[in-house]
Design a protein around this motif. Sequence first.
Motif, PDB file in Angstrom:
ATOM      1  N   ASN A 175      37.299  10.577  13.677  1.00 63.60           N
ATOM      2  CA  ASN A 175      38.674  10.400  14.140  1.00 63.60           C
ATOM      3  C   ASN A 175      39.389   9.325  13.332  1.00 63.60           C
ATOM      4  O   ASN A 175      38.779   8.519  12.629  1.00 63.60           O
ATOM      5  CB  ASN A 175      38.676   9.984  15.616  1.00 63.60           C
ATOM      6  N   LEU A 176      40.703   9.333  13.439  1.00 69.70           N
ATOM      7  CA  LEU A 176      41.546   8.246  12.957  1.00 69.70           C
ATOM      8  C   LEU A 176      41.791   7.297  14.127  1.00 69.70           C
ATOM      9  O   LEU A 176      41.429   7.600  15.265  1.00 69.70           O
ATOM     10  CB  LEU A 176      42.858   8.809  12.408  1.00 69.70           C
ATOM     11  N   PRO A 177      42.412   6.136  13.899  1.00 73.44           N
ATOM     12  CA  PRO A 177      42.642   5.205  15.014  1.00 73.44           C
ATOM     13  C   PRO A 177      43.436   5.846  16.153  1.00 73.44           C
ATOM     14  O   PRO A 177      44.417   6.539  15.921  1.00 73.44           O
ATOM     15  CB  PRO A 177      43.450   4.072  14.360  1.00 73.44           C
ATOM     16  N   LEU A 178      42.986   5.598  17.367  1.00 71.32           N
ATOM     17  CA  LEU A 178      43.729   6.059  18.539  1.00 71.32           C
ATOM     18  C   LEU A 178      44.798   5.052  18.936  1.00 71.32           C
ATOM     19  O   LEU A 178      45.831   5.411  19.494  1.00 71.32           O
ATOM     20  CB  LEU A 178      42.776   6.272  19.730  1.00 71.32           C
ATOM     21  N   ASN A 179      44.517   3.778  18.669  1.00 76.85           N
ATOM     22  CA  ASN A 179      45.458   2.708  18.986  1.00 76.85           C
ATOM     23  C   ASN A 179      45.843   1.978  17.707  1.00 76.85           C
ATOM     24  O   ASN A 179      44.967   1.565  16.933  1.00 76.85           O
ATOM     25  CB  ASN A 179      44.842   1.696  19.959  1.00 76.85           C
ATOM     26  N   LEU A 180      47.129   1.820  17.488  1.00 82.04           N
ATOM     27  CA  LEU A 180      47.638   1.064  16.348  1.00 82.04           C
ATOM     28  C   LEU A 180      48.404  -0.152  16.844  1.00 82.04           C
ATOM     29  O   LEU A 180      49.260  -0.032  17.725  1.00 82.04           O
ATOM     30  CB  LEU A 180      48.591   1.911  15.501  1.00 82.04           C
ATOM     31  N   LEU A 181      48.090  -1.318  16.302  1.00 81.56           N
ATOM     32  CA  LEU A 181      48.883  -2.509  16.565  1.00 81.56           C
ATOM     33  C   LEU A 181      49.504  -2.920  15.239  1.00 81.56           C
ATOM     34  O   LEU A 181      48.796  -3.289  14.304  1.00 81.56           O
ATOM     35  CB  LEU A 181      48.020  -3.627  17.142  1.00 81.56           C
ATOM     36  N   VAL A 182      50.819  -2.798  15.142  1.00 82.84           N
ATOM     37  CA  VAL A 182      51.533  -3.038  13.886  1.00 82.84           C
ATOM     38  C   VAL A 182      52.406  -4.277  14.057  1.00 82.84           C
ATOM     39  O   VAL A 182      53.381  -4.261  14.817  1.00 82.84           O
ATOM     40  CB  VAL A 182      52.402  -1.825  13.507  1.00 82.84           C
ATOM     41  N   GLU A 183      52.047  -5.335  13.372  1.00 87.95           N
ATOM     42  CA  GLU A 183      52.803  -6.586  13.474  1.00 87.95           C
ATOM     43  C   GLU A 183      54.095  -6.461  12.660  1.00 87.95           C
ATOM     44  O   GLU A 183      54.094  -6.637  11.445  1.00 87.95           O
ATOM     45  CB  GLU A 183      51.962  -7.752  12.957  1.00 87.95           C
ATOM     46  N   VAL A 184      55.187  -6.153  13.335  1.00 90.09           N
ATOM     47  CA  VAL A 184      56.445  -5.938  12.623  1.00 90.09           C
ATOM     48  C   VAL A 184      57.021  -7.248  12.096  1.00 90.09           C
ATOM     49  O   VAL A 184      57.793  -7.256  11.139  1.00 90.09           O
ATOM     50  CB  VAL A 184      57.473  -5.199  13.508  1.00 90.09           C
ATOM     51  N   THR A 185      56.658  -8.357  12.724  1.00 91.18           N
ATOM     52  CA  THR A 185      57.021  -9.675  12.198  1.00 91.18           C
ATOM     53  C   THR A 185      56.036 -10.702  12.724  1.00 91.18           C
ATOM     54  O   THR A 185      55.540 -10.595  13.848  1.00 91.18           O
ATOM     55  CB  THR A 185      58.449 -10.085  12.592  1.00 91.18           C
ATOM     56  N   SER A 186      55.748 -11.691  11.891  1.00 83.96           N
ATOM     57  CA  SER A 186      54.907 -12.805  12.328  1.00 83.96           C
ATOM     58  C   SER A 186      55.732 -14.083  12.424  1.00 83.96           C
ATOM     59  O   SER A 186      55.214 -15.189  12.377  1.00 83.96           O
ATOM     60  CB  SER A 186      53.723 -13.002  11.362  1.00 83.96           C
ATOM     61  N   ARG A 187      57.056 -13.913  12.582  1.00 82.97           N
ATOM     62  CA  ARG A 187      57.949 -15.042  12.842  1.00 82.97           C
ATOM     63  C   ARG A 187      58.176 -15.165  14.345  1.00 82.97           C
ATOM     64  O   ARG A 187      58.051 -14.185  15.073  1.00 82.97           O
ATOM     65  CB  ARG A 187      59.305 -14.830  12.150  1.00 82.97           C
ATOM     66  N   CYS A 188      58.514 -16.354  14.795  1.00 78.74           N
ATOM     67  CA  CYS A 188      58.803 -16.531  16.220  1.00 78.74           C
ATOM     68  C   CYS A 188      59.938 -17.511  16.421  1.00 78.74           C
ATOM     69  O   CYS A 188      60.124 -18.450  15.644  1.00 78.74           O
ATOM     70  CB  CYS A 188      57.558 -17.001  16.975  1.00 78.74           C
ATOM     71  N   ASN A 189      60.708 -17.277  17.485  1.00 83.36           N
ATOM     72  CA  ASN A 189      61.839 -18.135  17.812  1.00 83.36           C
ATOM     73  C   ASN A 189      61.453 -19.248  18.776  1.00 83.36           C
ATOM     74  O   ASN A 189      62.282 -20.102  19.095  1.00 83.36           O
ATOM     75  CB  ASN A 189      62.977 -17.301  18.412  1.00 83.36           C
ATOM     76  N   LEU A 190      60.228 -19.249  19.272  1.00 82.70           N
ATOM     77  CA  LEU A 190      59.743 -20.304  20.164  1.00 82.70           C
ATOM     78  C   LEU A 190      58.577 -21.046  19.497  1.00 82.70           C
ATOM     79  O   LEU A 190      58.028 -20.588  18.503  1.00 82.70           O
ATOM     80  CB  LEU A 190      59.275 -19.720  21.503  1.00 82.70           C
ATOM     81  N   GLU A 191      58.208 -22.170  20.086  1.00 82.65           N
ATOM     82  CA  GLU A 191      57.065 -22.937  19.601  1.00 82.65           C
ATOM     83  C   GLU A 191      56.124 -23.196  20.774  1.00 82.65           C
ATOM     84  O   GLU A 191      55.965 -24.333  21.229  1.00 82.65           O
ATOM     85  CB  GLU A 191      57.517 -24.251  18.958  1.00 82.65           C
ATOM     86  N   CYS A 192      55.519 -22.141  21.269  1.00 78.83           N
ATOM     87  CA  CYS A 192      54.601 -22.262  22.398  1.00 78.83           C
ATOM     88  C   CYS A 192      53.405 -23.109  21.984  1.00 78.83           C
ATOM     89  O   CYS A 192      52.813 -22.875  20.929  1.00 78.83           O
ATOM     90  CB  CYS A 192      54.145 -20.882  22.852  1.00 78.83           C
ATOM     91  N   ARG A 193      53.059 -24.061  22.823  1.00 80.91           N
ATOM     92  CA  ARG A 193      52.069 -25.056  22.415  1.00 80.91           C
ATOM     93  C   ARG A 193      50.674 -24.473  22.225  1.00 80.91           C
ATOM     94  O   ARG A 193      49.850 -25.043  21.501  1.00 80.91           O
ATOM     95  CB  ARG A 193      52.025 -26.184  23.442  1.00 80.91           C
ATOM     96  N   MET A 194      50.367 -23.331  22.847  1.00 79.77           N
ATOM     97  CA  MET A 194      49.020 -22.765  22.753  1.00 79.77           C
ATOM     98  C   MET A 194      48.916 -21.659  21.719  1.00 79.77           C
ATOM     99  O   MET A 194      47.844 -21.102  21.497  1.00 79.77           O
ATOM    100  CB  MET A 194      48.568 -22.222  24.111  1.00 79.77           C
ATOM    101  N   CYS A 195      50.045 -21.300  21.081  1.00 82.68           N
ATOM    102  CA  CYS A 195      50.052 -20.139  20.187  1.00 82.68           C
ATOM    103  C   CYS A 195      49.638 -20.518  18.780  1.00 82.68           C
ATOM    104  O   CYS A 195      50.046 -21.552  18.245  1.00 82.68           O
ATOM    105  CB  CYS A 195      51.431 -19.494  20.182  1.00 82.68           C
TER     106      CYS A 195
END
Length: 380
Positions: free
Chosen positions: A51-71
């Motif tokens: 099979n090919l992947p059943l689930n795809l997670l595609v990071e459309v951006t790795s930028r963020c507008n917040l600065e969460c302390r645990m991220c």
Amino acid sequence: MLRNRASKLKLYVKRVLHRKGVYSSGSVISREDNISLYRSSRAARRAECPNLPLNLLVEVTSRCNLECRMCNVHHNTRSGRMIPDGLLDATLDLAKTASVVYPFGLGEPLLHPDIVGIVRRYKSLGAFVGFVTNGMLLTEKISGGLIANGLDHLTISVDAADKALLSQIRRGADLDRISANIRTLISLKKSLGSGNPSLSLSVVSQLSNFTEMKGIVRLARELGIYAVDFSPITVHEHISEIQGEALGPGVADWREILSACDLEAEARGVSIDTRRLRYVLGGSSPAEVYQEVVPCPEPFCFMVIRANGDVFPCCNWDVKRPIATVASPDKASSGDLREIWKSPDWRALRERIILGDYPEECVKCMTNYTRPYDDRPAAA
């Protein structure tokens, strides 16, 4: 009945050809075939993936507008990017046979200028599409576009019902604005007669917000959201300010707090998931928790593509080493992703998992109870 027999015969022929080396994963022509091939190879405990992947997670951006302390997004050299058009286009071919596509990653997906168009493209291929947002950029225009283009599910990250505490945990977050955006989205759903996207809240539970659980359940109900997931914080060694936020058996009155949250959720008709919290707080042994479950299914059905071209075999963002990297993300093709899926390194990982010889990254994932408890994608 004849159609069912023909369909079963077609799949049987494909399986025979695959065993003889004639049939390759590139020949999968339908989502139904893809699921069936996955199920059969998993049932036989084979390292090969017809099979090919059943689930795809595609990071459309790795930028963020917040600065969460645990991220980890602000401590990761792979962050701060938008996915190149070539790499995004390359994922579309795999989306034809994937059951689920998640267009998000460590960044905030609503920062992508064409997030609505991305949802439209994946939905046009028949996949279930959902993502996680911090809710700050969920404007009326974007909400309307997501509804109109069939987004299936939207998760909003809210770690406190107290405005001041939320802004401490998620620096830059404004609870009033997030709440107003959610209400606008729900109002638009009603006016457009749409049941989608379904909504849920996601909470990163940590020592400083642990007593907030009842309040978050009440907030969810007030906003018209009926599902909340509480997940324990992952304490990264390199982020100094969260070192005292870990949860564990030493947390005072944790059973009473969870019990009170259960009663609150039941009274308000809100579904909550605290399973991972209970394992961490109870000091459960991962070996015990995962004793009766199948070997981790994700490397057999999941592909994560980061915005910079790194490819990972699961959804665990704490895995440091990608299994491969697309050489030229700007000029990527679906063939590049298929070759990575069939690569010797990926096969070797699958073989180790079948034998129960999990690498270090997998062990860390299980210690935090992030890995699936069952073979959920098989029921897609």
